[in-house]
Design a protein around this motif. Structure first.
Motif, PDB file in Angstrom:
ATOM      1  N   GLY A   1      -4.244  -5.938  -0.225  1.00 36.84           N
ATOM      2  CA  GLY A   1      -3.917  -7.190   0.466  1.00 36.84           C
ATOM      3  C   GLY A   1      -5.325  -8.243   0.784  1.00 36.84           C
ATOM      4  O   GLY A   1      -6.521  -7.990  -0.013  1.00 36.84           O
ATOM      5  N   PRO A   2      -5.606  -9.306   1.444  1.00 41.68           N
ATOM      6  CA  PRO A   2      -7.278  -9.188   1.946  1.00 41.68           C
ATOM      7  C   PRO A   2      -8.231  -8.963   1.863  1.00 41.68           C
ATOM      8  O   PRO A   2      -7.951  -8.966   2.741  1.00 41.68           O
ATOM      9  N   THR A   3      -9.508  -8.556   1.218  1.00 39.29           N
ATOM     10  CA  THR A   3     -10.488  -8.105   1.012  1.00 39.29           C
ATOM     11  C   THR A   3     -11.503  -8.539   1.526  1.00 39.29           C
ATOM     12  O   THR A   3     -12.022  -9.667   0.177  1.00 39.29           O
ATOM     13  N   ALA A   4     -12.313  -8.218   2.014  1.00 33.91           N
ATOM     14  CA  ALA A   4     -13.917  -9.184   2.174  1.00 33.91           C
ATOM     15  C   ALA A   4     -14.317  -8.225   0.849  1.00 33.91           C
ATOM     16  O   ALA A   4     -15.472  -7.441   1.101  1.00 33.91           O
ATOM     17  N   THR A   5     -14.664  -8.646  -0.178  1.00 35.12           N
ATOM     18  CA  THR A   5     -15.256  -8.649  -1.384  1.00 35.12           C
ATOM     19  C   THR A   5     -16.252 -10.321  -1.766  1.00 35.12           C
ATOM     20  O   THR A   5     -14.910 -11.090  -1.476  1.00 35.12           O
ATOM     21  N   ASP A   6     -16.772 -10.372  -2.494  1.00 41.42           N
ATOM     22  CA  ASP A   6     -17.072 -10.974  -3.696  1.00 41.42           C
ATOM     23  C   ASP A   6     -16.060 -11.879  -4.386  1.00 41.42           C
ATOM     24  O   ASP A   6     -15.963 -12.971  -4.160  1.00 41.42           O
ATOM     25  N   LEU A   7     -15.388 -10.958  -4.610  1.00 43.67           N
ATOM     26  CA  LEU A   7     -14.437 -11.651  -5.825  1.00 43.67           C
ATOM     27  C   LEU A   7     -13.097 -12.272  -4.808  1.00 43.67           C
ATOM     28  O   LEU A   7     -13.100 -13.556  -5.098  1.00 43.67           O
ATOM     29  N   PHE A   8     -12.838 -11.953  -3.979  1.00 39.30           N
ATOM     30  CA  PHE A   8     -12.086 -12.890  -2.982  1.00 39.30           C
ATOM     31  C   PHE A   8     -12.822 -14.220  -2.024  1.00 39.30           C
ATOM     32  O   PHE A   8     -11.869 -14.292  -2.085  1.00 39.30           O
ATOM     33  N   LEU A   9     -14.032 -13.683  -2.092  1.00 35.65           N
ATOM     34  CA  LEU A   9     -14.191 -14.600  -0.566  1.00 35.65           C
ATOM     35  C   LEU A   9     -14.993 -15.575  -1.045  1.00 35.65           C
ATOM     36  O   LEU A   9     -15.070 -16.973  -0.874  1.00 35.65           O
ATOM     37  N   ASN A  10     -15.623 -15.744  -2.449  1.00 40.60           N
ATOM     38  CA  ASN A  10     -15.994 -16.846  -2.869  1.00 40.60           C
ATOM     39  C   ASN A  10     -15.223 -18.354  -3.317  1.00 40.60           C
ATOM     40  O   ASN A  10     -13.566 -18.003  -4.051  1.00 40.60           O
TER      41      ASN A  10
ATOM     42  N   ASN B   1       4.180   9.590  -6.484  1.00 39.67           N
ATOM     43  CA  ASN B   1       3.799   9.468  -7.778  1.00 39.67           C
ATOM     44  C   ASN B   1       4.617   8.465  -8.093  1.00 39.67           C
ATOM     45  O   ASN B   1       5.471   7.994  -7.638  1.00 39.67           O
ATOM     46  N   GLY B   2       3.948   7.207  -9.246  1.00 38.90           N
ATOM     47  CA  GLY B   2       5.055   6.048  -9.681  1.00 38.90           C
ATOM     48  C   GLY B   2       5.281   5.506  -7.885  1.00 38.90           C
ATOM     49  O   GLY B   2       6.419   4.523  -8.683  1.00 38.90           O
ATOM     50  N   GLN B   3       3.754   5.168  -7.954  1.00 37.28           N
ATOM     51  CA  GLN B   3       4.470   3.894  -6.492  1.00 37.28           C
ATOM     52  C   GLN B   3       3.118   2.320  -6.861  1.00 37.28           C
ATOM     53  O   GLN B   3       2.447   2.732  -7.396  1.00 37.28           O
ATOM     54  N   VAL B   4       3.722   1.944  -6.160  1.00 32.21           N
ATOM     55  CA  VAL B   4       2.482   0.725  -5.921  1.00 32.21           C
ATOM     56  C   VAL B   4       2.618   0.994  -4.448  1.00 32.21           C
ATOM     57  O   VAL B   4       3.153   0.216  -3.735  1.00 32.21           O
ATOM     58  N   ILE B   5       1.366   0.369  -3.885  1.00 28.22           N
ATOM     59  CA  ILE B   5       0.765   1.360  -2.512  1.00 28.22           C
ATOM     60  C   ILE B   5       0.113  -0.095  -1.766  1.00 28.22           C
ATOM     61  O   ILE B   5      -1.003  -0.364  -2.733  1.00 28.22           O
ATOM     62  N   ARG B   6       0.901  -0.870  -1.599  1.00 23.67           N
ATOM     63  CA  ARG B   6       0.457  -1.857  -0.696  1.00 23.67           C
ATOM     64  C   ARG B   6      -0.862  -1.466   0.670  1.00 23.67           C
ATOM     65  O   ARG B   6       0.089  -1.746   1.495  1.00 23.67           O
ATOM     66  N   ALA B   7      -1.859  -1.558   0.415  1.00 23.65           N
ATOM     67  CA  ALA B   7      -3.447  -1.076   1.175  1.00 23.65           C
ATOM     68  C   ALA B   7      -3.209  -2.999   1.958  1.00 23.65           C
ATOM     69  O   ALA B   7      -4.314  -3.272   1.410  1.00 23.65           O
ATOM     70  N   ASN B   8      -2.582  -3.351   2.966  1.00 23.42           N
ATOM     71  CA  ASN B   8      -3.154  -4.223   3.302  1.00 23.42           C
ATOM     72  C   ASN B   8      -3.075  -4.827   4.956  1.00 23.42           C
ATOM     73  O   ASN B   8      -2.910  -5.894   5.554  1.00 23.42           O
ATOM     74  N   GLY B   9      -3.099  -3.495   5.181  1.00 22.31           N
ATOM     75  CA  GLY B   9      -2.709  -4.228   7.027  1.00 22.31           C
ATOM     76  C   GLY B   9      -1.365  -4.464   7.694  1.00 22.31           C
ATOM     77  O   GLY B   9      -1.459  -4.780   9.430  1.00 22.31           O
ATOM     78  N   GLY B  10      -0.539  -4.210   6.854  1.00 19.33           N
ATOM     79  CA  GLY B  10       0.402  -4.800   7.329  1.00 19.33           C
ATOM     80  C   GLY B  10       1.136  -6.062   6.889  1.00 19.33           C
ATOM     81  O   GLY B  10       2.013  -6.668   7.481  1.00 19.33           O
ATOM     82  N   ILE B  11       0.075  -6.800   5.981  1.00 14.14           N
ATOM     83  CA  ILE B  11       0.956  -8.081   5.913  1.00 14.14           C
ATOM     84  C   ILE B  11       1.872  -8.904   4.933  1.00 14.14           C
ATOM     85  O   ILE B  11       1.797  -7.950   4.671  1.00 14.14           O
ATOM     86  N   VAL B  12       2.358  -9.674   5.345  1.00 18.36           N
ATOM     87  CA  VAL B  12       4.086  -9.861   4.919  1.00 18.36           C
ATOM     88  C   VAL B  12       3.351 -11.408   4.627  1.00 18.36           C
ATOM     89  O   VAL B  12       3.757 -12.548   5.964  1.00 18.36           O
TER      90      VAL B  12
ATOM     91  N   GLN C   1      -3.887 -12.814   9.262  1.00 20.14           N
ATOM     92  CA  GLN C   1      -2.239 -12.435   9.118  1.00 20.14           C
ATOM     93  C   GLN C   1      -1.406 -11.158   9.169  1.00 20.14           C
ATOM     94  O   GLN C   1      -0.660 -10.781   9.954  1.00 20.14           O
ATOM     95  N   PRO C   2      -2.627  -9.688   8.729  1.00 23.91           N
ATOM     96  CA  PRO C   2      -2.262  -8.734   9.349  1.00 23.91           C
ATOM     97  C   PRO C   2      -1.779  -8.707  10.733  1.00 23.91           C
ATOM     98  O   PRO C   2      -2.677  -9.284  11.554  1.00 23.91           O
ATOM     99  N   PRO C   3      -0.865  -7.258  10.943  1.00 21.32           N
ATOM    100  CA  PRO C   3      -1.120  -7.015  12.848  1.00 21.32           C
ATOM    101  C   PRO C   3      -2.293  -6.225  13.127  1.00 21.32           C
ATOM    102  O   PRO C   3      -2.186  -6.977  14.129  1.00 21.32           O
ATOM    103  N   LEU C   4      -3.162  -5.839  11.441  1.00 22.32           N
ATOM    104  CA  LEU C   4      -4.065  -5.414  12.495  1.00 22.32           C
ATOM    105  C   LEU C   4      -5.413  -6.593  12.822  1.00 22.32           C
ATOM    106  O   LEU C   4      -6.482  -6.409  13.316  1.00 22.32           O
ATOM    107  N   GLU C   5      -4.721  -7.846  12.793  1.00 26.03           N
ATOM    108  CA  GLU C   5      -5.912  -8.830  12.274  1.00 26.03           C
ATOM    109  C   GLU C   5      -7.609  -8.146  11.792  1.00 26.03           C
ATOM    110  O   GLU C   5      -8.389  -9.081  13.063  1.00 26.03           O
ATOM    111  N   ARG C   6      -7.320  -7.992  11.011  1.00 30.92           N
ATOM    112  CA  ARG C   6      -9.179  -8.952  10.479  1.00 30.92           C
ATOM    113  C   ARG C   6      -8.617  -8.583   8.752  1.00 30.92           C
ATOM    114  O   ARG C   6      -7.140  -7.582   8.682  1.00 30.92           O
ATOM    115  N   LEU C   7      -9.997  -8.504   7.930  1.00 29.43           N
ATOM    116  CA  LEU C   7      -9.314  -9.008   6.208  1.00 29.43           C
ATOM    117  C   LEU C   7     -10.235  -7.109   6.243  1.00 29.43           C
ATOM    118  O   LEU C   7     -10.091  -6.360   6.907  1.00 29.43           O
TER     119      LEU C   7
END
Length: 242
Positions: free
Chosen positions: A181-190, A231-242, A203-209
């Motif tokens: 999900g939204p991650t604090a990198t130059d690519l995202f923040l630019n 195996n054969g999965q898409v892992i949505r690592a995003n803090g629970g954002i929906v 947005q995420p329940p964890l309330e941070r990027l």
């Protein structure tokens, strides 16, 4: 036996965090980079200063000869390849109606063709028992406006990843996609103002990027023995954002 990882896009952001995290877990790391030679060598210096083993190799992920040379360098330096993480990517944001098609083609060359070229070489050369990790985005499900061209490329990544997982039958090689999900990198923040960043962080329940290290730990799990049943999965690592 020491495992050997190739990480593309490893000179900065999430790729850099993945390279250092895998090295800290005991893997030898090939730091693949596109144009950021200085940054790539800084990653190598950090890994070696911390007692790990690493080399930096330049490769355009969409160039099959360059990618083959990247794998050759890994084999020459460390004896083979066990883990491949394709974190290289480009993101151009624009409403679909306004998106320049040359920019779309350039983005898809890296994100779709590049992922395919790296995955193809990985399928041929990763040692049995290894792991392949590609990168998608949680925006595939979130459907943010202006992300149409980018999400189109990442939808393709998810599809080819799930098929490759099934094609690796009999070799004990896992293939998964991580979709941050939204991650604090130059690519995202630019290009984003503070109000937009703050809104997304809430947005995420964890309330941070997310932080690059958050994503790197997920990749390290998938790339190690603890994650081998995933195996054969898409892992949505995003803090629970929906």
């Amino acid at each position: 036996m020491e495992r050997v990882a190739i990480v593309t896009g490893a000179s900065r952001g999430i790729g850099r965090a993945i390279a250092t995290t895998l090295a800290a877990a005991g893997q030898a790391v090939v730091v693949g980079y596109g144009g950021s030679e200085k940054s790539a060598h800084e990653v190598v210096e950090k890994i070696t200063a911390d007692g790990g083993r690493a080399i930096a190799v330049q490769a355009d992920v969409a160039d099959e000869q360059a990618v083959a040379a990247l794998f050759d360098a890994a084999t020459e330096a460390f004896g083979g390849v066990d883990v491949v993480v394709n974190a290289a990517g480009k993101m151009v944001l624009s409403p679909i109606a306004d998106l320049d098609l040359d920019a779309l083609d350039d983005m898809h060359r890296t994100n779709i063709r590049g992922t395919f070229v790296v995955a193809r070489e990985a399928a041929r050369r990763v040692r049995d028992g290894g792991a392949i990790v590609t990168f998608s985005t949680s925006v595939v499900g979130l459907r943010f406006p202006s992300y149409g061209g980018y999400v189109a490329s990442k939808g393709a990544v998810e599809a080819l990843t799930l098929i490759l997982a099934r094609e690796m039958r009999g070799r004990q090689i896992t293939v998964n996609a991580v979709a941050p999900g939204p991650t604090a990198t130059d690519l995202f923040l630019n290009g984003k103002d503070e109000a937009t960043i703050e809104h997304l962080a809430k947005q995420p329940p964890l309330e941070r990027l997310g932080q690059p290290e958050d994503i790197a730990r997920v990749v390290a799990f998938l790339a190690g023995p603890e994650g081998h049943w995933v195996n054969g999965q898409v892992i949505r690592a995003n803090g629970g954002i929906v």
